[in-house]
Design an enzyme around this catalytic site. Structure first.
Site, PDB file in Angstrom:
ATOM      1  CB  SER A   1      59.947  35.512  36.861  1.00  0.00           C
ATOM      2  OG  SER A   1      59.799  34.954  35.583  1.00  0.00           O
TER       3      SER A   1
ATOM      4  CB  SER B   1      62.850  35.706  34.256  1.00  0.00           C
ATOM      5  OG  SER B   1      61.903  36.581  34.824  1.00  0.00           O
TER       6      SER B   1
ATOM      7  CE  LYS C   1      63.182  39.703  35.846  1.00  0.00           C
ATOM      8  NZ  LYS C   1      61.947  38.972  36.180  1.00  0.00           N
TER       9      LYS C   1
END
Length: 467
Positions: A176, A152, A77
């Site tokens: 997320s 996210s 990520k």
């Protein structure tokens, strides 16, 4: 035709261990797919093809084959500092940063024998439930390219859903992991606070952030959790690759449980939460299947409290410390700018009040959940939102996110584990999921329930038609 990327991560790891496939071959397969189709999806911000192939060769030659993720490709990520690799944090203010030192989660994944193919897309500083950063192209669900993939961890979810990765590690501070998993037809697991030492949550404001996994199957997320969860406050002990507690719970899928069913949300006191028919249909599929298996089901609702006003303070305060000052504030996107400004205007007393209130709320939620082994909610209140749907007005944008995702953030506040399961498809073929919330340390129950539903609904073999 069933292709390599259609197999679960557990099945791909088994091929590696048996010698039917090499880490280099698997890495090359996914790099080719990323190069060919990610331009339409926006899953990756940075692809590190040369470094990935070098790593795959080294893993193939040198690493112990018993390493938890030996030879498995994944993405990191873009919120996680990665030594020698551009790490933008989803922001134009950091789009040229190349860290010297990796975050602990990155090191943990490397130690487990994985092969990183690059950085997966995230919204600016991970602050929103959609992934449309100005650093890269919008991240779109492969089920309908006009719709966003959530956030996210949007890039991670899209990469798995479209067959660009077998599974993906991710982080979750307010939904997320679970939001993009639901929007892309995947399983998403947020562990209990403290389960994963490299992302324990104890150092984040209000203890919100946890590191977990997104995968095609329940076994996939169990496998990845085994790889990153060492000794923890729950005294599970270090796993081995084939006998870890979480993969084992998914493989066995045993037990009959009492499940609370909740459609009200902690945001009901402050927002007009409307549940779409598609979300209701997904919940109905889950309750019907759980009842058919033999689980007990009871309607349930949390006591109404002013949750929203206190959570908003924490979210604003978490943005206040972003290291951007002066003219560089102009580089921030409207939502981030609003959160930063609101957070920096807060007084210490108001922040202390919110933290104290949420600490008490954690205890009250756990106490109210105590009669149940798990609590079932819709995953999202609506179908995936169109790209560009969210307002540029910060306050309205925040409200839209609440209306889309009213059942996720309170789970972080309470430090509880939760899993999203893709139980349903709409008439238009869009995935819709449900969320199961467990007791503290109760990942094994969630995985067992998840695999029982998976055996009946077989979502692990669903793939977006064009991919």
């Amino acid at each position: 035709m069933l292709e390599l990327h259609h197999l679960s991560a557990v099945e791909q790891l088994d091929l590696l261990r048996r010698g039917d496939l090499t880490p280099v071959e698997l890495t090359e397969h996914y790099l080719e797919r990323i190069d060919r189709i990610d331009g339409d999806l926006g899953a990756f911000v940075t692809v590190t093809a040369d470094a990935a192939l070098d790593r795959a060769h080294r893993v193939q030659a040198d690493s112990p084959h018993a390493a938890a993720l030996w030879g498995m490709p994944l993405g990191l990520k873009d919120l996680w500092a990665t030594a020698g690799t551009r790490t933008t944090y989803g922001s134009r203010a950091f789009e040229h940063v190349v860290p010297d030192i990796s975050d602990e989660i990155v090191t943990a994944l490397e130690d487990a024998g994985s092969v990183s193919l690059g950085k997966t897309a995230t919204p600016e500083f991970g602050l929103s439930s959609y992934t449309e950063s100005l650093v890269s192209a919008p991240t779109r669900t492969p089920w309908d390219l006009s719709l966003g993939a959530g956030g996210s961890s949007g890039g991670a979810a899209v990469a798995v859903s479209a067959g660009l990765l077998p599974f993906a590690p991710a982080s979750d501070g307010g939904g997320s992991i679970r939001i993009p998993a639901a929007a892309t037809g995947l399983v998403g697991l947020k562990p209990s606070r403290g389960r994963v030492p490299s992302g324990s949550g104890f150092t984040s404001l209000a203890g919100l952030v946890a590191y977990g996994a997104i995968g095609r199957s329940v076994g996939d997320v169990g496998l990845l959790l085994d790889a990153i969860a060492g000794p923890s406050p729950w005294s599970v002990g270090p796993p081995t690759w084939d006998e870890g507690p979480w993969l084992g719970a998914a493989v066995r899928g045993e037990g009959r449980y009492q499940v609370g069913v909740m459609t009200s949300s902690p945001w009901d006191a402050s927002h007009d939460i409307r549940i779409s028919q598609e979300a209701t249909d997904a919940l109905a599929v889950a309750t019907t299947e759980l009842a058919a298996i033999g689980h007990g089901l009871d309607d349930f609702a949390l006591d109404p409290e002013p949750y929203g006003e206190h959570f908003k303070v924490i979210w604003q305060a978490s943005a206040a410390g972003i290291p951007v000052e002066g003219d560089r504030l102009e580089l921030l996107e409207p939502l981030t700018r609003w959160l930063v400004e609101q957070g920096r205007a807060l007084g210490a007393r108001r922040l202390a009040e919110a933290l104290a209130w949420l600490a008490g709320y954690e205890r009250r939620v756990i106490r109210q959940f105590a009669p149940f082994d798990a609590v079932l909610t819709p995953a999202l209140a609506m179908t995936p939102r169109p790209v560009g749907w969210y307002s540029e007005d910060g306050e309205r944008n925040f409200d839209q996110q609440v209306e889309y995702t009213p059942w996720t953030s309170f789970v972080n506040v309470a430090g509880l584990p939760a899993i999203v399961l893709p139980v349903h498809q709409t008439a238009k073929g869009l995935p819709m999921g449900v969320q199961l919330i467990g007791r503290p340390g109760g990942e094994d129950v969630l995985l067992s329930l998840g695999v029982q539903l998976e055996r009946r609904l077989r979502w692990q073999r669903r793939h977006p038609p064009q991919w």
